[in-house]
Design a protein around this motif. Structure first.
Motif, PDB file in Angstrom:
ATOM      1  N   ASP A 201       0.827  -1.212   0.000  1.00 50.66           N
ATOM      2  CA  ASP A 201       0.000   0.000   0.000  1.00 50.66           C
ATOM      3  C   ASP A 201       0.859   1.259   0.000  1.00 50.66           C
ATOM      4  O   ASP A 201       0.577   2.220  -0.732  1.00 50.66           O
ATOM      5  CB  ASP A 201      -0.929   0.006   1.214  1.00 50.66           C
ATOM      6  N   ALA A 202       1.912   1.259   0.815  1.00 54.87           N
ATOM      7  CA  ALA A 202       2.795   2.425   0.877  1.00 54.87           C
ATOM      8  C   ALA A 202       3.517   2.630  -0.451  1.00 54.87           C
ATOM      9  O   ALA A 202       3.689   3.766  -0.915  1.00 54.87           O
ATOM     10  CB  ALA A 202       3.807   2.254   2.008  1.00 54.87           C
ATOM     11  N   ILE A 203       3.932   1.538  -1.071  1.00 50.88           N
ATOM     12  CA  ILE A 203       4.623   1.634  -2.359  1.00 50.88           C
ATOM     13  C   ILE A 203       3.683   2.173  -3.434  1.00 50.88           C
ATOM     14  O   ILE A 203       4.046   3.064  -4.214  1.00 50.88           O
ATOM     15  CB  ILE A 203       5.179   0.256  -2.772  1.00 50.88           C
ATOM     16  N   MET A 204       2.458   1.658  -3.474  1.00 43.96           N
ATOM     17  CA  MET A 204       1.496   2.100  -4.483  1.00 43.96           C
ATOM     18  C   MET A 204       1.161   3.577  -4.310  1.00 43.96           C
ATOM     19  O   MET A 204       1.046   4.324  -5.288  1.00 43.96           O
ATOM     20  CB  MET A 204       0.228   1.254  -4.397  1.00 43.96           C
ATOM     21  N   GLU A 205       1.008   4.006  -3.069  1.00 44.06           N
ATOM     22  CA  GLU A 205       0.696   5.413  -2.806  1.00 44.06           C
ATOM     23  C   GLU A 205       1.833   6.324  -3.275  1.00 44.06           C
ATOM     24  O   GLU A 205       1.605   7.368  -3.893  1.00 44.06           O
ATOM     25  CB  GLU A 205       0.436   5.610  -1.314  1.00 44.06           C
ATOM     26  N   LYS A 206       3.065   5.912  -2.992  1.00 46.81           N
ATOM     27  CA  LYS A 206       4.227   6.702  -3.400  1.00 46.81           C
ATOM     28  C   LYS A 206       4.360   6.736  -4.919  1.00 46.81           C
ATOM     29  O   LYS A 206       4.637   7.795  -5.514  1.00 46.81           O
ATOM     30  CB  LYS A 206       5.488   6.098  -2.780  1.00 46.81           C
ATOM     31  N   MET A 207       4.167   5.612  -5.563  1.00 48.61           N
ATOM     32  CA  MET A 207       4.286   5.540  -7.018  1.00 48.61           C
ATOM     33  C   MET A 207       3.215   6.387  -7.701  1.00 48.61           C
ATOM     34  O   MET A 207       3.466   7.021  -8.729  1.00 48.61           O
ATOM     35  CB  MET A 207       4.185   4.081  -7.473  1.00 48.61           C
ATOM     36  N   GLU A 208       2.015   6.403  -7.136  1.00 54.69           N
ATOM     37  CA  GLU A 208       0.941   7.218  -7.708  1.00 54.69           C
ATOM     38  C   GLU A 208       1.297   8.697  -7.642  1.00 54.69           C
ATOM     39  O   GLU A 208       1.019   9.455  -8.574  1.00 54.69           O
ATOM     40  CB  GLU A 208      -0.369   6.957  -6.960  1.00 54.69           C
ATOM     41  N   ARG A 209       1.916   9.110  -6.535  1.00 51.41           N
ATOM     42  CA  ARG A 209       2.275  10.523  -6.391  1.00 51.41           C
ATOM     43  C   ARG A 209       3.357  10.937  -7.385  1.00 51.41           C
ATOM     44  O   ARG A 209       3.387  12.079  -7.843  1.00 51.41           O
ATOM     45  CB  ARG A 209       2.747  10.805  -4.964  1.00 51.41           C
ATOM     46  N   ILE A 210       4.239  10.006  -7.726  1.00 52.37           N
ATOM     47  CA  ILE A 210       5.363  10.349  -8.605  1.00 52.37           C
ATOM     48  C   ILE A 210       5.030  10.137 -10.080  1.00 52.37           C
ATOM     49  O   ILE A 210       5.348  10.979 -10.924  1.00 52.37           O
ATOM     50  CB  ILE A 210       6.607   9.522  -8.220  1.00 52.37           C
ATOM     51  N   TYR A 211       4.383   9.016 -10.396  1.00 49.55           N
ATOM     52  CA  TYR A 211       4.159   8.666 -11.803  1.00 49.55           C
ATOM     53  C   TYR A 211       2.701   8.762 -12.240  1.00 49.55           C
ATOM     54  O   TYR A 211       2.420   8.710 -13.434  1.00 49.55           O
ATOM     55  CB  TYR A 211       4.666   7.244 -12.076  1.00 49.55           C
ATOM     56  N   GLY A 212       1.787   8.880 -11.301  1.00 52.07           N
ATOM     57  CA  GLY A 212       0.377   8.965 -11.659  1.00 52.07           C
ATOM     58  C   GLY A 212       0.006  10.346 -12.183  1.00 52.07           C
ATOM     59  O   GLY A 212       0.795  11.294 -12.141  1.00 52.07           O
ATOM     60  N   ASN A 213      -1.206  10.449 -12.676  1.00 53.54           N
ATOM     61  CA  ASN A 213      -1.711  11.725 -13.181  1.00 53.54           C
ATOM     62  C   ASN A 213      -2.134  12.591 -11.995  1.00 53.54           C
ATOM     63  O   ASN A 213      -3.086  12.264 -11.288  1.00 53.54           O
ATOM     64  CB  ASN A 213      -2.903  11.491 -14.115  1.00 53.54           C
ATOM     65  N   VAL A 214      -1.417  13.677 -11.786  1.00 52.06           N
ATOM     66  CA  VAL A 214      -1.686  14.535 -10.628  1.00 52.06           C
ATOM     67  C   VAL A 214      -2.581  15.717 -10.988  1.00 52.06           C
ATOM     68  O   VAL A 214      -2.857  16.565 -10.139  1.00 52.06           O
ATOM     69  CB  VAL A 214      -0.362  15.059 -10.021  1.00 52.06           C
ATOM     70  N   LEU A 215      -3.027  15.782 -12.242  1.00 55.75           N
ATOM     71  CA  LEU A 215      -3.923  16.866 -12.631  1.00 55.75           C
ATOM     72  C   LEU A 215      -5.246  16.748 -11.881  1.00 55.75           C
ATOM     73  O   LEU A 215      -5.734  15.637 -11.649  1.00 55.75           O
ATOM     74  CB  LEU A 215      -4.189  16.828 -14.135  1.00 55.75           C
ATOM     75  N   PRO A 216      -5.853  17.856 -11.518  1.00 56.64           N
ATOM     76  CA  PRO A 216      -7.170  17.796 -10.874  1.00 56.64           C
ATOM     77  C   PRO A 216      -8.198  17.169 -11.815  1.00 56.64           C
ATOM     78  O   PRO A 216      -8.043  17.195 -13.043  1.00 56.64           O
ATOM     79  CB  PRO A 216      -7.496  19.270 -10.597  1.00 56.64           C
ATOM     80  N   SER A 217      -9.229  16.615 -11.236  1.00 53.97           N
ATOM     81  CA  SER A 217     -10.274  15.978 -12.043  1.00 53.97           C
ATOM     82  C   SER A 217     -10.890  16.962 -13.031  1.00 53.97           C
ATOM     83  O   SER A 217     -11.270  16.580 -14.151  1.00 53.97           O
ATOM     84  CB  SER A 217     -11.360  15.405 -11.125  1.00 53.97           C
TER      85      SER A 217
END
Length: 270
Positions: free
Chosen positions: A130-146
């Motif tokens: 869970d911690a890894i997925m959360e960190k990866m989302e913050r770095i590589y995921g789409n951080v644009l607002p909805s």
């Protein structure tokens, strides 16, 4: 040396043995009596009113191989899976009931390379999935607002060299991002996809071919299939036209060349 009996004859002989003879054979082979085997089997079955034993979860030391997850390094152009594909595979393992958290954690660590592996390294050895997925989302995921993703969806249009399949995948990914954030319901997503897919087609021939289907309320899935068929037909007609034009141009060149030769001959005669 006596010839060995066929297997079917041995089976027939064993079936013909009495209980006493069978017990003697089992004793000679060092096997427990049949009564003990049957009793052990009956005791292993769930008794009436007792819940069935849950399926065994594959743990870290079960001997089963660790499942393979597509390699992700966080660097483009290496022929690896995209971040969204990587997330999809990991979530599939987490949602399944076969593998335990430790096995999934091993699979996640093995799938990461280069910069992405460094991200997990900085989290420390005690970081869970869970911690890894959360960190990866913050770095590589789409951080644009909805709201920005929604704006991108509404302003999207099929590119000049973008196929129908590529166009569909692009808008589906935008909708999927909104769904993952719970910013869009499944019912609304279908209607949005259907309308945007049709209205965003750049070729008027495709829109004309699909107009009666769209006005008739056909689903997005059916519109997509019909659009791909129409795309193939339009491309085929275009290829034939190019072929005909090329043939006519070749003939015209030959005629002009012959006329030039005739003109030169006439000039010589004069």
């Amino acid at each position: 040396m006596a010839e060995a009996k066929p297997v079917k004859d041995l089976i027939r002989d064993l079936q013909a043995l009495s209980k006493e003879e069978t017990a003697l054979v089992l004793e000679a082979l060092g096997q427990p009596p049949l009564s003990d085997v049957m009793e052990q089997k009956e005791n292993s079955l769930p008794q009436p009113g007792q819940p069935a034993q849950p399926a065994q979860v594959v743990g870290a030391h079960s001997g089963f191989p660790v499942p393979r997850v597509g390699v992700f390094s966080g660097e483009e152009g290496k022929g690896e899976v995209s971040f969204q594909q990587w997330v999809f595979e990991v979530r599939g393992l987490l949602q399944g009931a076969l593998y335990g958290d430790e096995v999934v954690l091993q699979a996640v660590r093995r799938s990461l390379r280069s910069k992405a592996a460094d991200v997990v390294l900085r989290l420390g050895s005690g970081a869970g999935v869970d911690a890894i997925m959360e960190k990866m989302e913050r770095i590589y995921g789409n951080v644009l607002p909805s709201e920005k993703i929604l704006e991108e969806f509404y302003t999207a249009r099929q590119g000049a060299r973008e196929s129908v399949a590529e166009w569909a995948c692009r808008i589906e990914e935008l909708v999927a991002q909104l769904e993952r954030r719970d910013a869009l319901s499944a019912g609304a997503a279908h209607g949005m996809l259907r309308t945007k897919f049709y209205s965003g087609l750049s070729r008027s021939q495709l829109r004309s071919a699909l107009r009666h289907r769209f006005d008739g309320g056909e689903s997005y899935a059916k519109l997509l299939v019909a659009a791909r068929v129409a795309e193939l037909e339009v491309s085929s007609v275009g290829s034939n036209q190019v072929g005909v034009e090329s043939m006519l141009n070749d003939k015209l060149d030959k005629v002009l060349e012959e006329m030039s030769l005739i003109r030169k001959r006439v000039e010589r005669l004069e």
